[in-house]
Write an enzyme that holds these catalytic residues in place. Structure first.
Site, mmCIF file in Angstrom:
data_model
loop_
_atom_site.group_PDB
_atom_site.id
_atom_site.type_symbol
_atom_site.label_atom_id
_atom_site.label_comp_id
_atom_site.label_asym_id
_atom_site.label_seq_id
_atom_site.Cartn_x
_atom_site.Cartn_y
_atom_site.Cartn_z
ATOM 1 N N LYS A 158 0.845 -1.210 0.000
ATOM 2 C CA LYS A 158 0.000 0.000 0.000
ATOM 3 C C LYS A 158 0.873 1.250 0.000
ATOM 4 C CE LYS A 158 -4.004 -1.933 2.444
ATOM 5 N NZ LYS A 158 -4.871 -1.841 3.663
ATOM 6 N N GLY A 165 -7.799 2.835 -1.143
ATOM 7 C CA GLY A 165 -7.593 1.854 -2.222
ATOM 8 C C GLY A 165 -6.635 2.325 -3.285
ATOM 9 N N TYR A 202 -2.573 -9.854 3.459
ATOM 10 C CA TYR A 202 -3.825 -9.552 2.762
ATOM 11 C C TYR A 202 -4.938 -10.459 3.272
ATOM 12 C CZ TYR A 202 -7.262 -8.640 -0.863
ATOM 13 O OH TYR A 202 -8.407 -8.277 -1.509
ATOM 14 N N GLU A 275 -11.376 3.179 10.218
ATOM 15 C CA GLU A 275 -11.744 2.048 9.368
ATOM 16 C C GLU A 275 -11.014 0.799 9.846
ATOM 17 O OE1 GLU A 275 -11.064 2.839 5.262
ATOM 18 O OE2 GLU A 275 -12.672 4.319 5.108
ATOM 19 N N GLU A 289 -7.182 2.291 8.636
ATOM 20 C CA GLU A 289 -6.805 3.709 8.444
ATOM 21 C C GLU A 289 -7.814 4.604 9.153
ATOM 22 O OE1 GLU A 289 -6.987 2.927 3.982
ATOM 23 O OE2 GLU A 289 -7.953 4.873 4.046
ATOM 24 N N ARG A 293 -12.139 13.504 8.482
ATOM 25 C CA ARG A 293 -13.112 14.416 7.853
ATOM 26 C C ARG A 293 -14.507 13.847 8.061
ATOM 27 N NH1 ARG A 293 -11.427 10.654 4.252
ATOM 28 N NH2 ARG A 293 -13.074 9.598 3.144
ATOM 29 N N VAL A 296 -19.033 10.692 3.463
ATOM 30 C CA VAL A 296 -20.254 10.670 2.638
ATOM 31 C C VAL A 296 -21.374 9.963 3.402
ATOM 32 C CG1 VAL A 296 -21.282 9.677 0.551
ATOM 33 C CG2 VAL A 296 -18.986 10.698 0.438
HETATM 34 C C1 MV4 Z 1 -7.085 -4.397 2.770
HETATM 35 C C2 MV4 Z 1 -7.918 -5.495 2.453
HETATM 36 C C3 MV4 Z 1 -7.488 -6.773 2.830
HETATM 37 N N1 MV4 Z 1 -6.325 -6.939 3.489
HETATM 38 N N2 MV4 Z 1 -5.926 -4.603 3.426
HETATM 39 C C4 MV4 Z 1 -7.867 -0.550 1.694
HETATM 40 C C5 MV4 Z 1 -8.539 0.712 1.206
HETATM 41 C C6 MV4 Z 1 -9.973 0.372 1.293
HETATM 42 N N3 MV4 Z 1 -10.813 1.145 0.421
HETATM 43 C C7 MV4 Z 1 -9.987 -1.042 0.901
HETATM 44 N N4 MV4 Z 1 -8.836 -1.603 1.480
HETATM 45 C C8 MV4 Z 1 -8.578 -2.890 1.793
HETATM 46 N N5 MV4 Z 1 -7.420 -3.128 2.434
HETATM 47 C C9 MV4 Z 1 -5.567 -5.851 3.780
HETATM 48 N N6 MV4 Z 1 -4.409 -6.034 4.468
HETATM 49 C C10 MV4 Z 1 -9.134 -5.239 1.784
HETATM 50 C C11 MV4 Z 1 -9.465 -3.938 1.485
HETATM 51 C C12 MV4 Z 1 -10.745 -3.693 0.830
HETATM 52 C C13 MV4 Z 1 -10.837 -3.931 -0.527
HETATM 53 C C14 MV4 Z 1 -9.703 -4.345 -1.223
HETATM 54 C C15 MV4 Z 1 -9.838 -4.583 -2.563
HETATM 55 C C16 MV4 Z 1 -11.049 -4.382 -3.206
HETATM 56 C C17 MV4 Z 1 -12.144 -3.950 -2.517
HETATM 57 C C18 MV4 Z 1 -12.049 -3.703 -1.164
HETATM 58 C C19 MV4 Z 1 -13.159 -3.248 -0.440
HETATM 59 C C20 MV4 Z 1 -13.028 -2.994 0.903
HETATM 60 C C21 MV4 Z 1 -11.815 -3.236 1.566
#
Ligand code: MV4
Length: 453
Positions: A158, A165, A202, A275, A289, A293, A296
């Protein structure tokens, strides 16, 4: 108390902030780019100032122009909303240097939480459960591969300045690691001008659960309970609900306690969202994270707590002492929010700007529509495609789902394509209705194009 707040945003959130200010009795200043001249927020504010052309970098991200507007109108505070400058620590500092209250946390906190690797380190020091992964940033792929082997694949790389994301790379085995790492670093450099990346184990099918917190300037911090945001398409939340039907009251209490501890320890002021990734198998949650702010999806929390988050965010920054009754909140019923975008779900969600030729928005008991559109409004192509949020509240999740299906059926937005048909299919899907869905839900969900759409 503030006399005049400049709303440094547009669309539905600008209206939302103006409404909260009106309720408090605060005058408002709207800013708008030339393509937003006929947008509702310019009509509902007490004053409106054009701050530049359509291009956000010359308008809604144009700090000197926004500050000039604040000075011209004698505003004493600025509300950034979400997106744009809402998590820009320099903007927070510049407001302070110009004797303007930035309705958001201090620039130090924005910086720490905006740097995802340093946020993890802060949590680790506070003994907050974080996703297993690197300690701080990872400097090169050799170091990264060692960490990944220790964690076990799959891992995720990341961008430290990313979040939401952006700049993420999932790696399933060691052969792909170096290439993925180098790509993640170069993408981070291009997107955020910061090559810093970190690594996490992950989680293959987690739930995305977040806790809303609010803090006043007197050290009082409260949890406003949880939201489930696992229905995401390309990291854009599509639908949110509160409370999550996947966590027990015991887990809810623990996540709230951890979130309040974080806010207290960092000296947080205002509203923030933490989150978490939730692993249903082990019932464990992990800090992912923190967003500094208003979000939505804040309305679903307002519906189950009967607490106006935006109004109290403004009041907190003006010195209000938060009420004690927030310390033992219980969710009241169930709320769902559907984000309605001007996109065509049958054409891979291609944006569909244009004129709204006719509009009927739903109503009824426990129905709320936060939107800036009106019949005759021309949706510009320059900004985010979200045009409305439809929110329902009912005494149970099942009733909320039925109510949302009903109000989506009532809704008429003609002249552009919208994601309403997509939302209806999600709400009718058995996996969604079961509540056992996770962040992979939309990866496997198939939208079916119907003739009568
Ligand atoms: C992750 C995860 C699984 N394992 N991190 C990070 C930003 C947020 N919008 C989504 N994130 C994720 N971080 C780890 N270590 C799964 C998500 C995740 C996600 C990832 C890929 C596609 C769609 C997602 C939807 C929600 C959370």
């Amino acid at each position: 108390m503030f006399k005049k707040v400049l709303v440094a945003n547009r669309g539905e959130i600008a209206l939302r902030i103006i409404r909260a200010c009106k309720e408090i009795g605060i005058d408002t200043v709207a800013i708008y780019s030339d393509v937003d001249k006929l947008s509702l927020h310019t009509k509902f504010a007490d004053e409106a100032i054009c701050i530049g052309p359509a291009d956000s970098s010359k308008s809604y991200l144009n700090i000197p122009s926004i500050l000039s507007a604040a000075e011209l109108t004698n505003a004493d505070a600025i509300h950034p909303g979400y997106g744009f400058l809402s998590e820009n620590s320099d903007f927070s500092t510049i407001c302070k240097d110009n004797n303007l209250t930035f309705i958001g946390p201090s620039s130090d906190i924005i910086s720490v939480m905006g740097d995802k690797a340093s946020a993890r380190d802060t949590m680790r020091k506070l003994n907050i459960p974080i996703i297993p992964g690197s300690i701080g940033i990872v400097n090169n792929s050799e170091e990264g591969l060692e960490i990944a082997n220790d964690l076990g694949f799959p891992v995720i790389i990341k961008a430290s300045s990313g979040g939401g994301g952006r700049g993420m790379r999932i790696v399933n085995d060691s052969q792909d690691f170096k290439n993925a790492f180098d790509t993640a670093q170069s993408e981070a450099k291009i997107s955020f001008n910061d090559t810093n990346v970190y690594i996490e184990k992950y989680f293959v099918s987690p739930k995305h659960i977040e806790i809303q917190i609010i803090s006043d300037t007197h050290g009082n911090v409260y949890s406003l309970l949880d939201r489930e945001c696992s229905v995401q398409r390309r990291h854009q939340k599509v639908l949110e609900e509160a409370p999550s039907s996947s966590i027990s009251d015991e887990i809810r209490k623990k996540m709230s306690e951890v979130s309040v501890k974080i806010a207290k320890e960092v000296g947080y002021v205002g509203v923030g969202t933490i989150e978490y990734l939730y692993d249903s198998e082990s019932s464990k949650f992990y800090f992912m994270e923190m967003n500094t702010r208003i979000q939505v999806e804040h309305p679903v929390t307002e519906m189950i707590t009967n607490f106006d988050i935006v109004k109290n965010q403004i009041l907190c920054h003006a010195g209000l002492v938060l009420p004690e009754w927030l310390s033992n909140l219980k969710p009241r019923g169930h709320s769902i929010e559907c984000r309605i975008n001007a996109e065509d779900p049958s054409k891979n969600f291609m944006p569909s700007p244009g004129e709204i030729t006719s509009l009927h928005m739903p109503g009824g008991n426990g129905v709320r529509v936060d939107t800036h559109i009106y019949a005759g409004y021309k949706i510009p192509s320059n900004y985010d495609s979200m045009i409305a949020k439809i929110i329902v509240h009912a005494s149970s999740r099942s009733e909320a789902i039925h109510k949302m299906l009903g109000v989506l059926d009532e809704s008429v937005i003609e002249g552009v394509n919208t994601t309403i048909p997509f939302q209806k299919q999600i709400l009718a899907d058995s996996m969604f209705i079961s509540g056992n869905y996770n962040t992979n839900f939309l990866n496997t969900f198939q939208y079916k194009e119907l003739d009568n759409e």
